[in-house]
Design a protein around this motif. Structure first.
Motif, PDB file in Angstrom:
ATOM      1  N   ARG A  14     -13.747  -0.665   4.058  1.00 25.96           N
ATOM      2  CA  ARG A  14     -12.489  -1.424   4.003  1.00 25.96           C
ATOM      3  C   ARG A  14     -11.287  -0.535   4.345  1.00 25.96           C
ATOM      4  NH1 ARG A  14     -13.802  -3.870  -0.123  1.00 25.96           N
ATOM      5  NH2 ARG A  14     -14.184  -6.010   0.500  1.00 25.96           N
ATOM      6  N   SER A  19      -2.948  -6.409   8.179  1.00 24.63           N
ATOM      7  CA  SER A  19      -3.528  -7.369   7.224  1.00 24.63           C
ATOM      8  C   SER A  19      -2.666  -8.612   7.118  1.00 24.63           C
ATOM      9  CB  SER A  19      -3.659  -6.741   5.828  1.00 24.63           C
ATOM     10  OG  SER A  19      -4.663  -5.769   5.817  1.00 24.63           O
ATOM     11  N   ALA A  41       0.084   7.706   2.059  1.00 21.80           N
ATOM     12  CA  ALA A  41      -0.917   7.308   3.038  1.00 21.80           C
ATOM     13  C   ALA A  41      -2.250   6.930   2.414  1.00 21.80           C
ATOM     14  CB  ALA A  41      -1.150   8.462   4.020  1.00 21.80           C
ATOM     15  N   ILE A  42      -2.455   7.255   1.151  1.00 19.23           N
ATOM     16  CA  ILE A  42      -3.778   7.042   0.549  1.00 19.23           C
ATOM     17  C   ILE A  42      -4.029   5.566   0.298  1.00 19.23           C
ATOM     18  CG2 ILE A  42      -5.305   7.637  -1.361  1.00 19.23           C
ATOM     19  CD1 ILE A  42      -3.472   9.991  -1.969  1.00 19.23           C
ATOM     20  N   PRO A  43      -5.125   5.040   0.832  1.00 15.29           N
ATOM     21  CA  PRO A  43      -5.464   3.649   0.513  1.00 15.29           C
ATOM     22  C   PRO A  43      -5.882   3.577  -0.956  1.00 15.29           C
ATOM     23  CG  PRO A  43      -6.656   4.415   2.469  1.00 15.29           C
ATOM     24  CD  PRO A  43      -6.064   5.624   1.792  1.00 15.29           C
ATOM     25  N   PHE A  77      -9.586   9.024  -4.649  1.00 14.25           N
ATOM     26  CA  PHE A  77      -8.901   8.780  -3.390  1.00 14.25           C
ATOM     27  C   PHE A  77      -7.863   9.872  -3.229  1.00 14.25           C
ATOM     28  CE2 PHE A  77     -10.682   4.545  -2.987  1.00 14.25           C
ATOM     29  CZ  PHE A  77     -10.999   4.245  -4.306  1.00 14.25           C
ATOM     30  N   VAL A 125      -3.556 -14.012  -1.329  1.00 17.85           N
ATOM     31  CA  VAL A 125      -4.166 -13.619  -2.590  1.00 17.85           C
ATOM     32  C   VAL A 125      -3.035 -13.219  -3.523  1.00 17.85           C
ATOM     33  CG1 VAL A 125      -5.719 -12.018  -3.729  1.00 17.85           C
ATOM     34  CG2 VAL A 125      -6.185 -12.764  -1.394  1.00 17.85           C
ATOM     35  N   GLY A 138      -3.691   0.256  11.493  1.00 12.83           N
ATOM     36  CA  GLY A 138      -2.538   0.553  12.338  1.00 12.83           C
ATOM     37  C   GLY A 138      -2.467   2.023  12.702  1.00 12.83           C
ATOM     38  N   ARG A 166      -7.527  -3.680  -5.331  1.00 13.77           N
ATOM     39  CA  ARG A 166      -7.411  -5.142  -5.293  1.00 13.77           C
ATOM     40  C   ARG A 166      -8.652  -5.794  -4.703  1.00 13.77           C
ATOM     41  NH1 ARG A 166      -3.177  -7.213  -1.311  1.00 13.77           N
ATOM     42  NH2 ARG A 166      -5.046  -6.847  -0.088  1.00 13.77           N
ATOM     43  N   ASP A 167      -9.220  -5.174  -3.652  1.00 13.22           N
ATOM     44  CA  ASP A 167     -10.313  -5.832  -2.942  1.00 13.22           C
ATOM     45  C   ASP A 167     -11.673  -5.202  -3.224  1.00 13.22           C
ATOM     46  OD1 ASP A 167      -8.396  -7.459  -1.870  1.00 13.22           O
ATOM     47  OD2 ASP A 167      -8.235  -6.348   0.012  1.00 13.22           O
ATOM     48  N   SER A 168     -11.767  -3.871  -3.022  1.00 12.43           N
ATOM     49  CA  SER A 168     -13.080  -3.239  -3.141  1.00 12.43           C
ATOM     50  C   SER A 168     -13.606  -3.345  -4.563  1.00 12.43           C
ATOM     51  CB  SER A 168     -13.013  -1.761  -2.734  1.00 12.43           C
ATOM     52  OG  SER A 168     -12.437  -1.622  -1.461  1.00 12.43           O
ATOM     53  N   LEU A 169     -12.725  -3.202  -5.543  1.00 14.28           N
ATOM     54  CA  LEU A 169     -13.172  -3.244  -6.934  1.00 14.28           C
ATOM     55  C   LEU A 169     -12.943  -4.626  -7.549  1.00 14.28           C
ATOM     56  CD1 LEU A 169     -11.936   0.297  -8.010  1.00 14.28           C
ATOM     57  CD2 LEU A 169     -14.303  -0.440  -7.707  1.00 14.28           C
ATOM     58  N   ALA A 170     -12.779  -5.634  -6.695  1.00  9.91           N
ATOM     59  CA  ALA A 170     -12.478  -6.976  -7.206  1.00  9.91           C
ATOM     60  C   ALA A 170     -13.614  -7.542  -8.044  1.00  9.91           C
ATOM     61  CB  ALA A 170     -12.158  -7.918  -6.055  1.00  9.91           C
ATOM     62  N   ARG A 190     -10.703 -14.027  -9.355  1.00  9.46           N
ATOM     63  CA  ARG A 190     -10.341 -13.127  -8.257  1.00  9.46           C
ATOM     64  C   ARG A 190     -10.674 -13.698  -6.888  1.00  9.46           C
ATOM     65  NH1 ARG A 190     -11.574  -7.187 -10.778  1.00  9.46           N
ATOM     66  NH2 ARG A 190     -11.218  -7.776 -12.936  1.00  9.46           N
ATOM     67  N   ASP A 234      -9.297  -1.814   7.376  1.00  6.16           N
ATOM     68  CA  ASP A 234      -8.026  -2.476   7.064  1.00  6.16           C
ATOM     69  C   ASP A 234      -6.876  -1.492   6.853  1.00  6.16           C
ATOM     70  OD1 ASP A 234      -9.436  -4.811   7.201  1.00  6.16           O
ATOM     71  OD2 ASP A 234      -9.712  -4.989   5.035  1.00  6.16           O
ATOM     72  N   SER A 235      -7.073  -0.519   5.969  1.00  7.20           N
ATOM     73  CA  SER A 235      -5.953   0.356   5.623  1.00  7.20           C
ATOM     74  C   SER A 235      -5.519   1.171   6.824  1.00  7.20           C
ATOM     75  CB  SER A 235      -6.342   1.295   4.480  1.00  7.20           C
ATOM     76  OG  SER A 235      -6.838   0.565   3.382  1.00  7.20           O
ATOM     77  N   GLY A 284      -1.115  -0.515   8.268  1.00 13.51           N
ATOM     78  CA  GLY A 284      -2.342  -1.157   7.797  1.00 13.51           C
ATOM     79  C   GLY A 284      -2.016  -2.482   7.132  1.00 13.51           C
ATOM     80  N   LEU A 296      -7.353  12.338   4.590  1.00 14.21           N
ATOM     81  CA  LEU A 296      -7.655  11.503   3.434  1.00 14.21           C
ATOM     82  C   LEU A 296      -9.065  11.831   2.975  1.00 14.21           C
ATOM     83  CD1 LEU A 296      -6.522   8.051   4.894  1.00 14.21           C
ATOM     84  CD2 LEU A 296      -5.238   9.453   3.257  1.00 14.21           C
ATOM     85  N   MET A 297      -9.332  11.712   1.683  1.00 11.41           N
ATOM     86  CA  MET A 297     -10.722  11.842   1.250  1.00 11.41           C
ATOM     87  C   MET A 297     -11.060  10.746   0.255  1.00 11.41           C
ATOM     88  SD  MET A 297     -13.052  15.066  -0.017  1.00 11.41           S
ATOM     89  CE  MET A 297     -12.858  14.919  -1.779  1.00 11.41           C
ATOM     90  N   ARG A 340      -5.389  -1.393  -1.833  1.00  6.02           N
ATOM     91  CA  ARG A 340      -6.436  -2.260  -1.292  1.00  6.02           C
ATOM     92  C   ARG A 340      -7.782  -2.008  -1.965  1.00  6.02           C
ATOM     93  NH1 ARG A 340      -4.900  -1.634   3.385  1.00  6.02           N
ATOM     94  NH2 ARG A 340      -3.997  -3.608   4.041  1.00  6.02           N
ATOM     95  N   PRO A 341      -8.215  -0.752  -2.150  1.00  8.56           N
ATOM     96  CA  PRO A 341      -9.450  -0.544  -2.920  1.00  8.56           C
ATOM     97  C   PRO A 341      -9.398  -1.154  -4.317  1.00  8.56           C
ATOM     98  CG  PRO A 341      -8.943   1.444  -1.711  1.00  8.56           C
ATOM     99  CD  PRO A 341      -7.784   0.500  -1.496  1.00  8.56           C
ATOM    100  N   GLU A 382       0.826  -1.214   0.000  1.00  2.65           N
ATOM    101  CA  GLU A 382       0.000   0.000   0.000  1.00  2.65           C
ATOM    102  C   GLU A 382       0.859   1.263   0.000  1.00  2.65           C
ATOM    103  OE1 GLU A 382      -2.736   1.740  -0.827  1.00  2.65           O
ATOM    104  OE2 GLU A 382      -3.929   0.230   0.196  1.00  2.65           O
ATOM    105  N   ARG A 421     -12.918 -15.352  -0.638  1.00  4.34           N
ATOM    106  CA  ARG A 421     -11.521 -15.630  -0.296  1.00  4.34           C
ATOM    107  C   ARG A 421     -11.415 -16.120   1.151  1.00  4.34           C
ATOM    108  NH1 ARG A 421      -9.094  -9.917  -2.480  1.00  4.34           N
ATOM    109  NH2 ARG A 421      -9.051 -10.399  -4.717  1.00  4.34           N
TER     110      ARG A 421
END
Lengths: 440, 440
Positions: free
Chosen positions: B141, A325, A136-138, A305, A337, B149, A144-148, B35, B145-146, A321, B303-304, A141-142, A130, B328
């Protein structure tokens, strides 16, 4: 505090990010244990010189110059050394010994990503990164996972804080690049040699990583088309503002349909360059050293993001983060994964991409010039969307006109050949600037 | 295509989101299998009426009115019925039978979240609910998750698209609320009865969910302070614009230090109301029905997350991302990541929160009035940051003055009591408006 399983964490590197990661691991042990389901024990911190001054006071007994011994027996290895070697060797060693790895190393992933991900696949370990893109921006993960369950069509990102800082200040203050670069160096926002940032090398690495992930394709770094911002002048900034745009250095990752090597196949384009972004676009309001990644997905539509693209403590947040995980996965067991390269779409050359140009020309001020220019564009299969003509007077009193031409979307190759033909034509005195328009 | 394990998916509900989820599950089987690491087999779709018209043509053989039979033996249950019952009963049944569940049901989670999460914990299953807050935008998420920490200090979110659409058009067009609400109803952006959106009930549910997650605390819905936007006038919009602000309905989730019931303890505040947001703030440029969530974290900074807050296909993207994650996890086995309520911080009353007010008063135009008003503020422990005074002439020709007072940060209780005292004072003809300022 419930009795947690213990996980041994090895940290490689104690620079601006690494020292903050160490601090947070040591200070927030209870919280991290609660969120990971495991006690995270910082087993050691491998550095080149244990006596070097650091941003954070770190317990001397944790520091070691022997990274290889530290890696052995670790459950999670955090690599924040940067660069290719010895980072690559350490990561492979960690994966081969069964550790999950967390890295912020964009240079390594952009050049040796496949090797690292394959090594992880072999042993069923996972690689988390990440922190490698947009601080710092996630965003990893978005994607790879959120848009999976979705399909990414396009990413337009401001992923280099230094170049954004420079362009933003040029825009806000109407200042010259040289003076802002000097300022940025004083403030620590730019390196003594700002080439990697200003010429887009850093952004190209991040673009390769984002495109690989979004399109399930191995994108080698040399497949990324790259143009820097060193040619951007105060005048170009002013003209952009006048036309309702701002100039931003963007990384564009794009899925192209019906353009693959196979007929009707898919392909992708990955490119980094300064581009005109309309003022109303969310990316236009990304100021200073901030980063933002705009994602267009088939189902989700437009997402953005936004946040800090760099900074030790900010980037440490992304690393932690990932550590949490990795810890959860390490405990749950099972295969990680893997990075999917299922699609492995071909990357097309910049010439095959469809873009929009804004071309500014100085032309003779006499009848028929606009017709001549329009003819050249039309011959080049480039359709004109907007034209603005202004008269300018030279010092000698002779009048010349300035033409600002916004094109419709056209094949990049046609656009660039047309600009060459315009430059060579008698009625054109000078090609003042050529910029692409992105983010429509 | 490698031989995948098969997972049985039960879909409850085939409304605007559910029908799109069904379509994507049926159309993208290969990609989803790749996926997820598992073939996702849509076993059935429970609906109230199998003959009802739907957005998407769904295979008749998948439709059933018998949700309970469908749930039995499913590996993943997707609940998109909405409302409390029978959704709650179905989810509990699914969890008790060992299924992981994916839901977009904000009303259920905001009111019965603890019960659902406890039931999941008991059997080691997981509950995914990315679609419950801010539609397609990945926010659950990243928070879970992100930022696992890191430590979230504050969330300011535009989480209700309908109210944002109304306020945005009032701002851009200078129109009255009534006419825009009527328009929004015609366009399908607002319900025939817009109360849930306009009065902040919908946003309050989402705020409770976000705060629970960010602060590891059970936040009951009635702990959320809620004010709607029905009192916002064209005049208030114009005045806000004049002062460099825009009015947005925001959900604020805030960590307060040294304000818990225990001395020096921590507490939280969760509240929904229209507030003034400075034009330069990233939230100010969130237009139309879009949503955005601004997060301040200790390490990551600001963050936004921005995108479509509603819409069938957009929200379906979030649901499918959760389905892939659930698949998964289901394959990897091991316990799910439970919702942490480790902190369980007390929620303080709105009176105990520190905010900034902008107070607009109509006052007599005579000497000593400003001194009197300033005295009342100071007596109320409210310090003035800015004052603007303008003269207004009434129809009768008598002059009255308008005072716009921006306060420094102060205790909400002091601010609100001061406004009451101002309203009762002889020199004040009318309290024109009182709005909080957020997003500094």
């Amino acid at each position: 505090m419930i009795d947690h399983r213990r996980l041994r964490i090895a940290l490689l590197g104690a620079g601006s990010v690494g020292s903050q990661v160490a601090r947070l691991l040591l200070e927030n042990t209870d919280e991290l244990a609660d969120r990971s389901g495991a006690a995270l024990e910082l087993a050691g911190i491998a550095v080149r010189d244990v006596t070097a001054p650091r941003d954070v006071d770190l317990p001397a007994e944790l520091l070691t110059t022997d990274a290889e011994t530290l890696i052995v027996g670790s459950d999670i290895v955090i690599e924040l050394i940067g660069g290719i070697e010895p980072a690559r060797e350490y990561l492979l060693q960690a994966l081969n010994s069964g550790a999950d790895v967390v890295t912020g190393n964009k240079a390594l992933l952009a050049t040796h990503g496949s090797e690292i991900f394959d090594a992880a696949d072999q042993v069923g370990a996972s690689v988390y990164y990440e922190a490698a893109v947009a601080g710092a921006i996630p965003i990893i993960r978005p994607l790879r996972d959120s848009l999976a369950g979705d399909r990414v069509d396009r990413i337009v990102g401001i992923v280099n804080g230094t170049s954004n800082y420079i362009l933003d200040r040029m825009d806000l203050e109407g200042a010259d690049m040289a003076e802002i670069v000097a300022d940025a160096q004083r403030l620590g926002y730019a390196e003594a040699d700002p080439t990697a940032d200003v010429e887009g090398f850093d952004a190209a690495q991040k673009a390769a990583i984002l495109a690989s992930l979004a399109f399930h394709t191995t994108v080698p770094l040399d497949a990324v088309h790259r143009e820097g911002i060193s040619g951007i002048t105060k005048q170009m900034m002013d003209a952009a503002r006048h036309a309702g745009y701002v100039i931003k250095m963007v990384a564009v990752c794009e899925r192209l349909t019906g353009r693959g090597t196979a007929s009707d196949g898919e392909a992708i384009s990955v490119r980094v360059y300064p581009a005109l972004i309309r003022r109303e676009h969310p990316l236009a309001s990304v100021h200073g050293v901030n980063n933002a990644v705009f994602v267009q997905a088939e189902a989700a539509g437009n997402l953005m993001f936004y946040g800090a693209g760099a900074g030790g403590v900010q980037t440490a947040s992304a690393v932690l983060g990932d550590v949490v995980s990795a810890a959860r996965r390490h405990i749950a067991g099972g295969a990680g994964v893997g990075e999917s390269t299922r699609a492995n779409l071909p990357t097309v050359d910049i010439g095959q991409v469809v873009t929009r140009y804004q071309i500014t020309l100085e032309v003779d001020d006499r009848p028929g010039v606009l017709a001549r220019v329009a003819g050249l564009l039309s011959d080049g299969r480039v359709s004109i969307a907007t034209v603005e003509q202004t008269l300018e007077h030279t010092d000698e009193g002779a009048a010349s006109a300035r033409l600002v031409i916004g094109t419709h979307k056209a094949l990049e190759q046609d656009l660039s050949e047309t600009v060459t033909r315009l430059a060579e034509d008698d009625v054109v005195e000078r090609v003042v600037s050529v910029l692409r328009v992105e983010g429509d």
